[in-house]
Design a protein around this motif. Structure first.
Motif, PDB file in Angstrom:
ATOM      1  N   HIS A 164       0.669  -1.339   0.146  1.00 32.89           N
ATOM      2  CA  HIS A 164       0.126   0.032  -0.058  1.00 32.89           C
ATOM      3  C   HIS A 164       1.046   1.294   0.087  1.00 32.89           C
ATOM      4  N   GLU A 165       0.439   2.372  -0.335  1.00 36.85           N
ATOM      5  CA  GLU A 165       1.017   3.595  -0.536  1.00 36.85           C
ATOM      6  C   GLU A 165       1.213   4.255   0.803  1.00 36.85           C
ATOM      7  N   GLU A 166       2.372   4.611   1.149  1.00 36.34           N
ATOM      8  CA  GLU A 166       3.067   5.152   2.423  1.00 36.34           C
ATOM      9  C   GLU A 166       2.068   6.251   2.916  1.00 36.34           C
ATOM     10  N   GLU A 167       1.639   7.243   2.242  1.00 35.15           N
ATOM     11  CA  GLU A 167       0.939   8.254   2.827  1.00 35.15           C
ATOM     12  C   GLU A 167      -0.642   7.781   3.235  1.00 35.15           C
ATOM     13  N   GLU A 168      -1.164   6.960   2.412  1.00 30.52           N
ATOM     14  CA  GLU A 168      -2.551   6.486   2.724  1.00 30.52           C
ATOM     15  C   GLU A 168      -2.497   5.609   3.964  1.00 30.52           C
ATOM     16  N   VAL A 169      -1.434   4.745   3.994  1.00 31.63           N
ATOM     17  CA  VAL A 169      -1.339   4.067   5.247  1.00 31.63           C
ATOM     18  C   VAL A 169      -1.122   4.652   6.390  1.00 31.63           C
ATOM     19  N   VAL A 170      -0.231   5.661   6.504  1.00 27.52           N
ATOM     20  CA  VAL A 170      -0.026   6.394   7.500  1.00 27.52           C
ATOM     21  C   VAL A 170      -0.970   7.276   8.101  1.00 27.52           C
ATOM     22  N   SER A 171      -1.572   7.896   7.104  1.00 31.32           N
ATOM     23  CA  SER A 171      -2.741   8.898   7.291  1.00 31.32           C
ATOM     24  C   SER A 171      -4.057   8.167   8.133  1.00 31.32           C
ATOM     25  N   ARG A 172      -4.123   6.801   7.586  1.00 35.07           N
ATOM     26  CA  ARG A 172      -5.272   5.954   7.975  1.00 35.07           C
ATOM     27  C   ARG A 172      -4.920   5.408   9.736  1.00 35.07           C
TER      28      ARG A 172
END
Length: 136
Positions: free
Chosen positions: A24-32
């Motif tokens: 999964h994309e870094e930003e998507e995972v971290v934000s979630r």
């Protein structure tokens, strides 16, 4: 404070694990993960810094893992252990914002919590070798 930092590292580990195993994309995972984390702004920034630093320096970090754990091909190291090592090696060799002993202790605690029975010994052994080089 230490508890909040550990929670930030735990979220960073969870993000790195998901990025590594599922792609999964870094930003998507971290934000979630941060959305439900209840961390202070400072620790949100710390989590983002850890994940971003590991992702940006993954090749260099993995090279270090190969050097310090030559008997273990990186793809054969369990994903949890591999990402704990990546996180700690980033903190020890590249980030230099916490004392080496703190980075190792935190990594060992993560390994005890999330890894297998032998994870903490493995992580401690590899990071002991890393720290010997880092302190030169």
């Amino acid at each position: 404070m230490a508890g909040a930092r550990r929670k930030a590292r735990t979220l960073a580990l969870q993000a790195l694990y998901e990025i590594d195993t599922v792609g999964h994309e870094e930003e998507e995972v971290v934000s979630r993960l941060l959305a439900g984390g209840g961390l202070s702004e400072e620790n949100v920034a710390f989590t983002r810094e850890l994940v971003g630093g590991v992702v940006q320096n993954k090749e260099k970090i993995d090279h270090n893992i190969k050097s310090f754990a030559p008997a273990w091909p990186i793809e054969q190291i369990p994903a949890v252990d591999r990402n704990i090592l990546r996180l700690a090696i980033f903190e020890i060799l590249l980030d230099n914002k916490v004392p080496v002993k703190v980075a190792i202790n935190e990594a060992v605690e993560l390994a005890k919590t999330f890894g297998s029975e032998s994870s903490s010994k493995f992580v401690n052994g590899v990071l002991g070798s890393v720290s010997a080089v880092a302190s030169r």
